[in-house]
Design a protein around this motif. Structure first.
Motif, mmCIF file in Angstrom:
data_model
loop_
_atom_site.group_PDB
_atom_site.id
_atom_site.type_symbol
_atom_site.label_atom_id
_atom_site.label_comp_id
_atom_site.label_asym_id
_atom_site.label_seq_id
_atom_site.Cartn_x
_atom_site.Cartn_y
_atom_site.Cartn_z
ATOM 1 N N ARG A 1 15.827 21.076 12.874
ATOM 2 C CA ARG A 1 16.905 20.105 13.083
ATOM 3 C C ARG A 1 16.497 18.687 12.680
ATOM 4 O O ARG A 1 17.332 17.788 12.638
ATOM 5 N N LEU A 2 15.228 18.450 12.408
ATOM 6 C CA LEU A 2 14.754 17.104 12.077
ATOM 7 C C LEU A 2 15.106 16.787 10.631
ATOM 8 O O LEU A 2 14.619 17.434 9.703
ATOM 9 N N PRO A 3 15.954 15.762 10.375
ATOM 10 C CA PRO A 3 16.324 15.434 8.990
ATOM 11 C C PRO A 3 15.166 14.757 8.257
ATOM 12 O O PRO A 3 14.270 14.177 8.873
ATOM 13 N N LEU A 4 15.206 14.834 6.950
ATOM 14 C CA LEU A 4 14.108 14.312 6.129
ATOM 15 C C LEU A 4 13.814 12.829 6.387
ATOM 16 O O LEU A 4 12.633 12.461 6.502
ATOM 17 N N PRO A 5 14.804 11.931 6.479
ATOM 18 C CA PRO A 5 14.461 10.519 6.719
ATOM 19 C C PRO A 5 13.656 10.319 8.008
ATOM 20 O O PRO A 5 12.690 9.546 8.022
ATOM 21 N N LYS A 6 14.044 11.022 9.082
ATOM 22 C CA LYS A 6 13.287 10.906 10.332
ATOM 23 C C LYS A 6 11.906 11.542 10.184
ATOM 24 O O LYS A 6 10.909 11.026 10.719
ATOM 25 N N ALA A 7 11.833 12.660 9.479
ATOM 26 C CA ALA A 7 10.547 13.329 9.291
ATOM 27 C C ALA A 7 9.570 12.443 8.523
ATOM 28 O O ALA A 7 8.381 12.362 8.865
ATOM 29 N N LEU A 8 10.045 11.762 7.489
ATOM 30 C CA LEU A 8 9.179 10.866 6.716
ATOM 31 C C LEU A 8 8.712 9.694 7.568
ATOM 32 O O LEU A 8 7.549 9.271 7.493
ATOM 33 N N TRP A 9 9.624 9.143 8.370
ATOM 34 C CA TRP A 9 9.247 8.018 9.223
ATOM 35 C C TRP A 9 8.183 8.451 10.231
ATOM 36 O O TRP A 9 7.173 7.770 10.431
ATOM 37 N N LEU A 10 8.412 9.610 10.861
ATOM 38 C CA LEU A 10 7.474 10.088 11.883
ATOM 39 C C LEU A 10 6.142 10.493 11.258
ATOM 40 O O LEU A 10 5.077 10.277 11.867
ATOM 41 N N ALA A 11 6.169 11.038 10.051
ATOM 42 C CA ALA A 11 4.947 11.512 9.405
ATOM 43 C C ALA A 11 3.919 10.407 9.235
ATOM 44 O O ALA A 11 2.712 10.642 9.363
ATOM 45 N N GLN A 12 4.367 9.176 8.959
ATOM 46 C CA GLN A 12 3.430 8.075 8.745
ATOM 47 C C GLN A 12 2.744 7.644 10.033
ATOM 48 O O GLN A 12 1.711 6.956 9.990
ATOM 49 N N HIS A 13 3.301 8.032 11.172
ATOM 50 C CA HIS A 13 2.665 7.752 12.460
ATOM 51 C C HIS A 13 1.895 8.966 12.982
ATOM 52 O O HIS A 13 0.960 8.822 13.759
ATOM 53 N N TRP A 14 2.317 10.133 12.553
ATOM 54 C CA TRP A 14 1.739 11.388 13.021
ATOM 55 C C TRP A 14 0.476 11.747 12.249
ATOM 56 O O TRP A 14 -0.347 12.532 12.711
ATOM 57 N N ALA A 15 0.327 11.166 11.039
ATOM 58 C CA ALA A 15 -0.822 11.463 10.184
ATOM 59 C C ALA A 15 -1.280 10.190 9.482
ATOM 60 O O ALA A 15 -0.574 9.179 9.478
ATOM 61 N N ALA A 16 -2.465 10.254 8.888
ATOM 62 C CA ALA A 16 -3.022 9.099 8.163
ATOM 63 C C ALA A 16 -3.822 9.599 6.969
ATOM 64 O O ALA A 16 -4.415 10.685 7.023
ATOM 65 N N PRO A 17 -3.863 8.814 5.874
ATOM 66 C CA PRO A 17 -4.605 9.247 4.683
ATOM 67 C C PRO A 17 -6.081 8.887 4.778
ATOM 68 O O PRO A 17 -6.464 7.908 5.422
ATOM 69 N N ASP A 18 -6.908 9.692 4.117
ATOM 70 C CA ASP A 18 -8.323 9.334 3.982
ATOM 71 C C ASP A 18 -8.540 8.654 2.622
ATOM 72 O O ASP A 18 -7.593 8.386 1.882
ATOM 73 N N ALA A 19 -9.791 8.380 2.291
ATOM 74 C CA ALA A 19 -10.093 7.650 1.054
ATOM 75 C C ALA A 19 -9.713 8.436 -0.197
ATOM 76 O O ALA A 19 -9.499 7.853 -1.261
ATOM 77 N N GLN A 20 -9.622 9.751 -0.081
ATOM 78 C CA GLN A 20 -9.265 10.593 -1.219
ATOM 79 C C GLN A 20 -7.758 10.861 -1.313
ATOM 80 O O GLN A 20 -7.312 11.607 -2.192
ATOM 81 N N GLY A 21 -6.976 10.267 -0.396
ATOM 82 C CA GLY A 21 -5.538 10.450 -0.428
ATOM 83 C C GLY A 21 -5.046 11.679 0.305
ATOM 84 O O GLY A 21 -3.856 11.996 0.255
ATOM 85 N N GLN A 22 -5.946 12.397 0.996
ATOM 86 C CA GLN A 22 -5.542 13.540 1.806
ATOM 87 C C GLN A 22 -5.043 13.037 3.163
ATOM 88 O O GLN A 22 -5.649 12.152 3.774
ATOM 89 N N TRP A 23 -3.947 13.611 3.625
ATOM 90 C CA TRP A 23 -3.366 13.191 4.897
ATOM 91 C C TRP A 23 -3.815 14.118 6.023
ATOM 92 O O TRP A 23 -3.757 15.339 5.890
ATOM 93 N N HIS A 24 -4.255 13.507 7.125
ATOM 94 C CA HIS A 24 -4.768 14.258 8.270
ATOM 95 C C HIS A 24 -3.942 13.927 9.516
ATOM 96 O O HIS A 24 -3.633 12.757 9.771
ATOM 97 N N ILE A 25 -3.622 14.948 10.284
ATOM 98 C CA ILE A 25 -2.921 14.736 11.548
ATOM 99 C C ILE A 25 -3.795 13.889 12.457
ATOM 100 O O ILE A 25 -5.005 14.098 12.555
#
Length: 315
Positions: A199-223
């Protein structure tokens, strides 16, 4: 991308030597005026304090003077969000023990609400709030538990197997087995969130993803969660102890569940809604509410419905 209607600000505090990130929604003008009732928003397992943004926005839309009445405070529990070291996927403690969260909540209330506060918790956060309200009943003004089902009952005979499983999983972690997989992009994280909650729409998912995960120096995103959260807890869940805590709660409690039977979907009969409802009878003042067309993340799915219940209950 979703745009929040009410922006939050961040604070970093220390709880018994442990770093804690706290997200706060308040009003600068109201800060200098009369005291407002503190409301602690307590997120669930593998989640973050930012997850409450959609509820805050819906609440403020229905009650424009919200921040003149309440100060909304959402911590990242230890080992989640920004309440962890810079590289949580590289190192983790052995385990996170539930009593530590009760102690953290006690410290948070000492810092933000020395007298009393409202507690609103989701899933794990709801269970922490319910147990705490039985330990420190005088500190809790009222309590809202969103899908705070607890865990299936255990027996002492399960202890040897549980401890063995815990030791085996610790060994796997020492050998470098990754319990939390990285993602190639922010969009991939958003897709993961949408798989968890269709039920989570893409705009909300993208917004939440940036708080739920973070990138490392190689550009990989980690929860933003320690790998140790994926390790089985060696402590058994003793329902009898939990019910004794429930009986000590003096605050009114609103237990909210979603129309989707997320309990049945997750526990596959090990814990049923009927058993959960029976446990709620131990709470002296408890009423229930149902949010329709919603799953476990009901504060994401139907925040407007939830605000309706909150408004009536908190008054």
């Amino acid at each position: 991308m979703y745009h929040e209607k009410i922006a939050s600000r961040s604070e970093s505090i220390t709880l018994d030597g442990y770093p804690c990130h706290v997200r706060i929604w308040d009003d600068a003008d109201a800060r200098a005026g009369a005291p407002r009732t503190p409301v602690l928003l307590l997120h669930g397992w593998m989640d973050v304090g930012a997850s409450w943004q959609f509820l805050v926005d819906a609440w403020a839309q229905q009650q424009p003077a919200l921040l003149q009445h309440y100060r909304l405070i959402a911590p990242d529990w230890r080992g989640f969000g920004q309440s962890l070291p810079d590289a949580p996927w590289q190192a983790a403690p052995r385990s996170y023990f539930f009593p530590d969260y009760l102690a953290d909540l006690d410290c948070l209330l000492n810092h933000y609400a020395p007298s009393t506060a409202h507690l609103i918790g989701h899933s794990m956060g709801a269970n922490i709030a319910l147990m705490y309200a039985g330990v420190r009943p005088q500190r809790v003004r009222c309590l809202v538990a969103l899908e705070g089902f607890g865990l299936p009952a255990t027996q002492p005979s399960q202890a040897p197997t549980r401890y063995a499983q815990w030791l085996d999983e610790l060994a796997q972690q020492r050998e470098g087995a990754s319990l939390v997989k990285p993602y190639a992009s922010l969009e991939a994280v958003a897709q993961r969130l949408m798989r968890n909650n269709p039920r989570l729409p893409l705009p909300k998912a993208l917004w939440l993803a940036q708080h739920w995960a973070a990138p490392d120096a190689q550009g990989q995103w980690h929860i933003r969660a320690h790998a140790a959260h994926r390790i089985v807890n060696p402590q058994l869940y003793r329902v009898e102890e939990v019910l004794h805590l429930y009986r000590q709660i003096t605050a009114p409690v609103l237990a909210v569940e979603a129309s989707d039977d997320s309990l049945g979907l997750f526990w596959k009969g090990q814990l049923t809604l009927a058993e959960y409802h029976q446990r709620l009878t131990a709470i002296p003042q408890c009423q229930t509410a149902l949010i329709t067309d919603a799953g476990h993340m009901l504060h994401h799915d139907q925040p407007e419905q939830l605000v309706h219940w909150l408004e009536g209950f908190l008054r």
